[in-house]
Scaffold this motif. Structure first.
Motif, mmCIF file in Angstrom:
data_model
loop_
_atom_site.group_PDB
_atom_site.id
_atom_site.type_symbol
_atom_site.label_atom_id
_atom_site.label_comp_id
_atom_site.label_asym_id
_atom_site.label_seq_id
_atom_site.Cartn_x
_atom_site.Cartn_y
_atom_site.Cartn_z
ATOM 1 N N THR A 1 0.794 -1.224 0.000
ATOM 2 C CA THR A 1 0.000 0.000 0.000
ATOM 3 C C THR A 1 0.819 1.263 0.000
ATOM 4 O O THR A 1 0.272 2.338 0.073
ATOM 5 C CB THR A 1 -0.924 0.037 1.234
ATOM 6 N N GLY A 2 2.104 1.182 -0.028
ATOM 7 C CA GLY A 2 2.901 2.406 -0.027
ATOM 8 C C GLY A 2 3.530 2.662 1.318
ATOM 9 O O GLY A 2 3.984 1.757 1.975
ATOM 10 N N GLY A 3 3.532 3.927 1.761
ATOM 11 C CA GLY A 3 4.286 4.380 2.908
ATOM 12 C C GLY A 3 3.884 3.842 4.252
ATOM 13 O O GLY A 3 4.684 3.767 5.148
ATOM 14 N N GLY A 4 2.642 3.476 4.489
ATOM 15 C CA GLY A 4 2.232 2.932 5.762
ATOM 16 C C GLY A 4 2.021 3.964 6.846
ATOM 17 O O GLY A 4 1.795 3.602 7.979
ATOM 18 N N GLY A 5 2.083 5.247 6.540
ATOM 19 C CA GLY A 5 1.875 6.279 7.541
ATOM 20 C C GLY A 5 0.408 6.598 7.704
ATOM 21 O O GLY A 5 -0.454 6.012 7.053
ATOM 22 N N PRO A 6 0.077 7.542 8.571
ATOM 23 C CA PRO A 6 -1.304 7.932 8.785
ATOM 24 C C PRO A 6 -1.968 8.368 7.481
ATOM 25 O O PRO A 6 -1.353 9.010 6.643
ATOM 26 C CB PRO A 6 -1.195 9.103 9.769
ATOM 27 N N GLY A 7 -3.217 7.995 7.318
ATOM 28 C CA GLY A 7 -3.993 8.394 6.158
ATOM 29 C C GLY A 7 -3.729 7.553 4.923
ATOM 30 O O GLY A 7 -4.213 7.870 3.852
ATOM 31 N N THR A 8 -2.953 6.490 5.044
ATOM 32 C CA THR A 8 -2.675 5.654 3.888
ATOM 33 C C THR A 8 -3.744 4.582 3.741
ATOM 34 O O THR A 8 -4.623 4.436 4.578
ATOM 35 C CB THR A 8 -1.293 4.986 3.998
ATOM 36 N N ASP B 1 3.909 -0.704 18.266
ATOM 37 C CA ASP B 1 5.177 -0.525 17.581
ATOM 38 C C ASP B 1 5.840 -1.899 17.425
ATOM 39 O O ASP B 1 5.839 -2.682 18.369
ATOM 40 C CB ASP B 1 6.075 0.395 18.412
ATOM 41 N N PRO B 2 6.409 -2.209 16.252
ATOM 42 C CA PRO B 2 7.005 -3.527 16.046
ATOM 43 C C PRO B 2 8.474 -3.645 16.475
ATOM 44 O O PRO B 2 9.142 -4.611 16.125
ATOM 45 C CB PRO B 2 6.886 -3.717 14.528
ATOM 46 N N ILE B 3 8.970 -2.681 17.233
ATOM 47 C CA ILE B 3 10.366 -2.705 17.664
ATOM 48 C C ILE B 3 10.433 -3.012 19.159
ATOM 49 O O ILE B 3 9.843 -2.312 19.981
ATOM 50 C CB ILE B 3 11.065 -1.358 17.371
ATOM 51 N N CYS B 4 11.159 -4.065 19.493
ATOM 52 C CA CYS B 4 11.312 -4.485 20.891
ATOM 53 C C CYS B 4 11.973 -3.372 21.701
ATOM 54 O O CYS B 4 12.920 -2.741 21.235
ATOM 55 C CB CYS B 4 12.147 -5.760 20.965
ATOM 56 N N THR B 5 11.472 -3.162 22.899
ATOM 57 C CA THR B 5 11.989 -2.104 23.764
ATOM 58 C C THR B 5 13.272 -2.497 24.479
ATOM 59 O O THR B 5 13.872 -1.664 25.152
ATOM 60 C CB THR B 5 10.925 -1.689 24.795
ATOM 61 N N HIS B 6 13.711 -3.735 24.330
ATOM 62 C CA HIS B 6 14.939 -4.174 25.001
ATOM 63 C C HIS B 6 16.169 -3.621 24.301
ATOM 64 O O HIS B 6 16.898 -2.814 24.874
ATOM 65 C CB HIS B 6 14.997 -5.704 25.072
ATOM 66 N N ILE C 1 7.011 -3.624 7.515
ATOM 67 C CA ILE C 1 7.217 -2.543 6.547
ATOM 68 C C ILE C 1 6.328 -1.353 6.878
ATOM 69 O O ILE C 1 6.747 -0.204 6.759
ATOM 70 C CB ILE C 1 6.977 -3.047 5.111
ATOM 71 N N GLN C 2 5.117 -1.604 7.334
ATOM 72 C CA GLN C 2 4.199 -0.521 7.686
ATOM 73 C C GLN C 2 4.428 -0.018 9.107
ATOM 74 O O GLN C 2 3.819 0.954 9.533
ATOM 75 C CB GLN C 2 2.744 -0.996 7.533
ATOM 76 N N GLY C 3 5.292 -0.690 9.861
ATOM 77 C CA GLY C 3 5.659 -0.231 11.195
ATOM 78 C C GLY C 3 4.586 -0.428 12.243
ATOM 79 O O GLY C 3 4.405 0.426 13.105
ATOM 80 N N VAL C 4 3.912 -1.588 12.195
ATOM 81 C CA VAL C 4 2.859 -1.841 13.182
ATOM 82 C C VAL C 4 2.653 -3.347 13.378
ATOM 83 O O VAL C 4 2.865 -4.141 12.461
ATOM 84 C CB VAL C 4 1.530 -1.160 12.760
ATOM 85 N N VAL C 5 2.287 -3.696 14.604
ATOM 86 C CA VAL C 5 1.791 -5.037 14.917
ATOM 87 C C VAL C 5 0.310 -4.851 15.203
ATOM 88 O O VAL C 5 -0.065 -3.982 16.003
ATOM 89 C CB VAL C 5 2.479 -5.639 16.162
ATOM 90 N N ILE C 6 -0.536 -5.621 14.537
ATOM 91 C CA ILE C 6 -1.974 -5.536 14.778
ATOM 92 C C ILE C 6 -2.417 -6.825 15.461
ATOM 93 O O ILE C 6 -2.121 -7.917 14.983
ATOM 94 C CB ILE C 6 -2.757 -5.334 13.463
ATOM 95 N N THR C 7 -3.114 -6.664 16.595
ATOM 96 C CA THR C 7 -3.623 -7.819 17.324
ATOM 97 C C THR C 7 -5.142 -7.719 17.458
ATOM 98 O O THR C 7 -5.726 -6.650 17.281
ATOM 99 C CB THR C 7 -2.990 -7.919 18.733
ATOM 100 N N GLN C 8 -5.748 -8.859 17.770
ATOM 101 C CA GLN C 8 -7.178 -8.920 18.047
ATOM 102 C C GLN C 8 -7.359 -9.760 19.320
ATOM 103 O O GLN C 8 -7.626 -10.958 19.259
ATOM 104 C CB GLN C 8 -7.950 -9.537 16.864
ATOM 105 N N ALA D 1 5.037 0.460 22.541
ATOM 106 C CA ALA D 1 4.213 1.665 22.380
ATOM 107 C C ALA D 1 2.967 1.333 21.565
ATOM 108 O O ALA D 1 3.039 0.598 20.575
ATOM 109 C CB ALA D 1 5.022 2.758 21.684
ATOM 110 N N ALA D 2 1.833 1.886 21.989
ATOM 111 C CA ALA D 2 0.576 1.685 21.267
ATOM 112 C C ALA D 2 0.561 2.544 20.013
ATOM 113 O O ALA D 2 1.178 3.615 19.974
ATOM 114 C CB ALA D 2 -0.604 2.047 22.164
ATOM 115 N N LYS D 3 -0.139 2.071 18.985
ATOM 116 C CA LYS D 3 -0.353 2.833 17.751
ATOM 117 C C LYS D 3 -1.849 2.864 17.496
ATOM 118 O O LYS D 3 -2.529 1.848 17.641
ATOM 119 C CB LYS D 3 0.372 2.183 16.574
ATOM 120 N N GLU D 4 -2.364 4.032 17.137
ATOM 121 C CA GLU D 4 -3.790 4.185 16.861
ATOM 122 C C GLU D 4 -4.133 3.551 15.517
ATOM 123 O O GLU D 4 -3.446 3.773 14.525
ATOM 124 C CB GLU D 4 -4.173 5.662 16.837
#
Length: 155
Positions: A54-61, A97-102, A80-87, A141-144
């Motif tokens: 889908t392209g850049g993966g930022g807000p509004g994409t 955020d898909p980057i481990c805080t360690h 690539i879009q910089g997010v983990v989505i869970t249900q 970190a949470a992502k909206e």
């Protein structure tokens, strides 16, 4: 014999021929991963799934995923879009955020109710990103997210 010479028969390729073949395979994978940027569908998750980007993966994409792509009690990593989505529960979608805080490694998968980093085995809750197992001590970190119909995108 030098690296420019290639012997015939199984198992007799030179190091240079082997490296050239490995480079061609790597380039092929990279080009395949690029796909087309037409935005005609959800982007492929890092762990498999639909192949459109889908392209850049930022807000509004455009949409990152469809709600049906995210298993209840699990999730998908969209590196690539910089997010983990869970249900966590039916119809409740969370973004992290898909980057481990360690030590900054990308998380690798969602399994067993946790978002998992295989670099040092940190695990995070799919409900709120809280640390379930260290060495990480800080939650993800949470992502909206924005849900429209069956489409999930970053808010």
């Amino acid at each position: 014999m030098n690296d420019d010479q290639v012997l015939t028969g199984p198992g007799t390729q030179t190091r240079r021929a082997l490296l050239a073949g490995a480079g061609a395979v790597g380039a092929s994978v990279l080009l395949t991963a690029c796909g087309d940027d037409s935005g005609d569908g959800p982007a492929a998750p890092a762990t498999g799934g639909p192949a459109a980007t889908t392209g850049g993966g930022g807000p509004g994409t455009a949409a990152i995923a469809k709600t049906g792509d995210i298993p209840v009690g699990g999730g998908q990593v969209y590196a690539i879009q910089g997010v983990v989505i869970t249900q966590p529960t039916e119809g409740q979608f969370k973004g992290f955020d898909p980057i481990c805080t360690h030590q900054g490694c990308p998380v690798s998968n969602v399994d067993g109710g946790t978002i998992n980093c295989t670099c040092h085995n940190s695990r995070f809750a799919i409900t709120d990103g809280a640390v379930k197992q260290g060495p990480a001590t800080t939650p993800l970190a949470a992502k909206e997210l924005k849900i429209e119909g069956d489409q999930i995108s970053l808010a």
